[in-house]
Motif scaffolding. Structure first.
Motif, PDB file in Angstrom:
ATOM      1  N   TYR A  49       0.830  -1.195   0.000  1.00  0.00           N
ATOM      2  CA  TYR A  49       0.000   0.000   0.000  1.00  0.00           C
ATOM      3  C   TYR A  49       0.873   1.257   0.000  1.00  0.00           C
ATOM      4  CZ  TYR A  49      -3.457   3.475   1.314  1.00  0.00           C
ATOM      5  OH  TYR A  49      -4.263   4.593   1.339  1.00  0.00           O
ATOM      6  N   GLN A  50       1.897   1.267   0.839  1.00  0.00           N
ATOM      7  CA  GLN A  50       2.782   2.426   0.887  1.00  0.00           C
ATOM      8  C   GLN A  50       3.462   2.640  -0.466  1.00  0.00           C
ATOM      9  OE1 GLN A  50       5.204   1.378   4.272  1.00  0.00           O
ATOM     10  NE2 GLN A  50       3.788   2.301   5.719  1.00  0.00           N
ATOM     11  N   MET A  56       1.489   6.443  -6.947  1.00  0.00           N
ATOM     12  CA  MET A  56       0.379   7.309  -7.340  1.00  0.00           C
ATOM     13  C   MET A  56       0.780   8.777  -7.200  1.00  0.00           C
ATOM     14  SD  MET A  56      -3.118   8.233  -5.382  1.00  0.00           S
ATOM     15  CE  MET A  56      -2.023   9.034  -4.252  1.00  0.00           C
ATOM     16  N   TYR A  57       1.379   9.101  -6.066  1.00  0.00           N
ATOM     17  CA  TYR A  57       1.793  10.483  -5.787  1.00  0.00           C
ATOM     18  C   TYR A  57       2.825  10.961  -6.812  1.00  0.00           C
ATOM     19  CZ  TYR A  57       3.270  14.509  -2.977  1.00  0.00           C
ATOM     20  OH  TYR A  57       3.572  15.771  -2.541  1.00  0.00           O
ATOM     21  N   GLN A  58       3.770  10.106  -7.139  1.00  0.00           N
ATOM     22  CA  GLN A  58       4.771  10.464  -8.144  1.00  0.00           C
ATOM     23  C   GLN A  58       4.128  10.692  -9.507  1.00  0.00           C
ATOM     24  OE1 GLN A  58       7.510   7.204  -7.652  1.00  0.00           O
ATOM     25  NE2 GLN A  58       8.803   8.368  -6.250  1.00  0.00           N
ATOM     26  N   ASN A  59       3.128   9.882  -9.832  1.00  0.00           N
ATOM     27  CA  ASN A  59       2.426  10.084 -11.098  1.00  0.00           C
ATOM     28  C   ASN A  59       1.734  11.443 -11.140  1.00  0.00           C
ATOM     29  OD1 ASN A  59       3.214   7.602 -12.066  1.00  0.00           O
ATOM     30  ND2 ASN A  59       1.292   6.592 -11.577  1.00  0.00           N
ATOM     31  N   PHE A  60       1.165  11.840 -10.018  1.00  0.00           N
ATOM     32  CA  PHE A  60       0.499  13.143  -9.965  1.00  0.00           C
ATOM     33  C   PHE A  60       1.498  14.289 -10.019  1.00  0.00           C
ATOM     34  CE2 PHE A  60      -3.275  10.882  -8.534  1.00  0.00           C
ATOM     35  CZ  PHE A  60      -4.269  11.593  -9.187  1.00  0.00           C
ATOM     36  N   HIS A  82      -1.584  -4.422  -9.032  1.00  0.00           N
ATOM     37  CA  HIS A  82      -0.434  -4.874  -9.817  1.00  0.00           C
ATOM     38  C   HIS A  82       0.800  -5.059  -8.943  1.00  0.00           C
ATOM     39  CE1 HIS A  82      -2.662  -4.812 -13.454  1.00  0.00           C
ATOM     40  NE2 HIS A  82      -3.050  -3.575 -13.230  1.00  0.00           N
ATOM     41  N   LYS A  83       0.920  -4.248  -7.917  1.00  0.00           N
ATOM     42  CA  LYS A  83       2.032  -4.434  -6.987  1.00  0.00           C
ATOM     43  C   LYS A  83       1.835  -5.711  -6.158  1.00  0.00           C
ATOM     44  CE  LYS A  83       3.796   0.235  -6.798  1.00  0.00           C
ATOM     45  NZ  LYS A  83       5.014  -0.115  -7.509  1.00  0.00           N
ATOM     46  N   ILE A  84       0.591  -6.029  -5.821  1.00  0.00           N
ATOM     47  CA  ILE A  84       0.296  -7.294  -5.132  1.00  0.00           C
ATOM     48  C   ILE A  84       0.675  -8.456  -6.038  1.00  0.00           C
ATOM     49  CG2 ILE A  84      -1.573  -8.826  -4.372  1.00  0.00           C
ATOM     50  CD1 ILE A  84      -2.950  -6.326  -3.180  1.00  0.00           C
TER      51      ILE A  84
END
Length: 179
Positions: A49-50, A56-60, A82-84
């Motif tokens: 999750y982290q 996600m934050y980097q994409n934004f 996908h990370k899972i």
């Protein structure tokens, strides 16, 4: 889309750490509960999750991502899913798209019974070039959107990905029809 979602996205694009914290807290418990169905322990899921929140934050912040057709939660969970899968593959708990228990013997896909269509698909898929194999795997196997494929690969835009995927699929269908 909800005004709160749009505001959060805008704040994330503006590198607002408080927005990042809000997203993290808002979806953490729901994500961990969602992830438990994949037989990972809670600590692994928190790590995943982290990593997902950071991606996600980097994409934004770096790509100025805009989500228009889904929610922020859906976008975050797609990254997390996908990370899972990547985590499960590392541990060999994901075979052919199916989650398996640690106690079971690993399945060799070459020895499993495949339908005629699956056999044809597998045989001719190998005849495609590496870039075709990659794009078709990303789209159909990993269920990435066209936009996500652009973000994770060298393709310059969504139209390039769409046309390349279309050409590869036509080539694969043509090979199968020749059989």
């Amino acid at each position: 889309m909800e005004k709160q979602q749009v505001d959060l996205q805008t704040r994330l694009r503006n590198d607002d750490k408080k927005a990042l914290e809000e997203v993290y807290v808002l979806y953490k418990e729901v994500f961990v509960n969602y992830g438990l169905r994949f037989n990972l322990d809670k600590e692994d899921l928190i790590d995943v999750y982290q990593d997902s929140v950071i991606a996600m934050y980097q994409n934004f912040t770096t790509k100025q991502t805009r989500i228009e057709n889904s929610s922020l939660k859906t976008y975050l969970f797609s990254i997390g899913k996908h990370k899972i899968y990547d985590r499960l593959k590392e541990r060999k708990l994901l075979v052919g798209g199916v989650v398996v228990e640690n106690d079971y013997e690993e399945i060799d896909l070459d020895e499993t019974v495949l339908t005629n269509e699956q056999e044809l698909l597998r045989r001719y898929f190998r005849h495609l070039g590496a870039s075709c194999q990659e794009i078709l795997k990303l789209f159909y196997y990993r269920s990435l959107s066209i936009k996500e494929i652009v973000q994770q690969t060298h393709y310059k835009d969504e139209n390039t990905v769409k046309s390349h995927k279309s050409r590869c699929l036509k080539k694969l269908i043509g090979l199968i029809k020749q059989d």
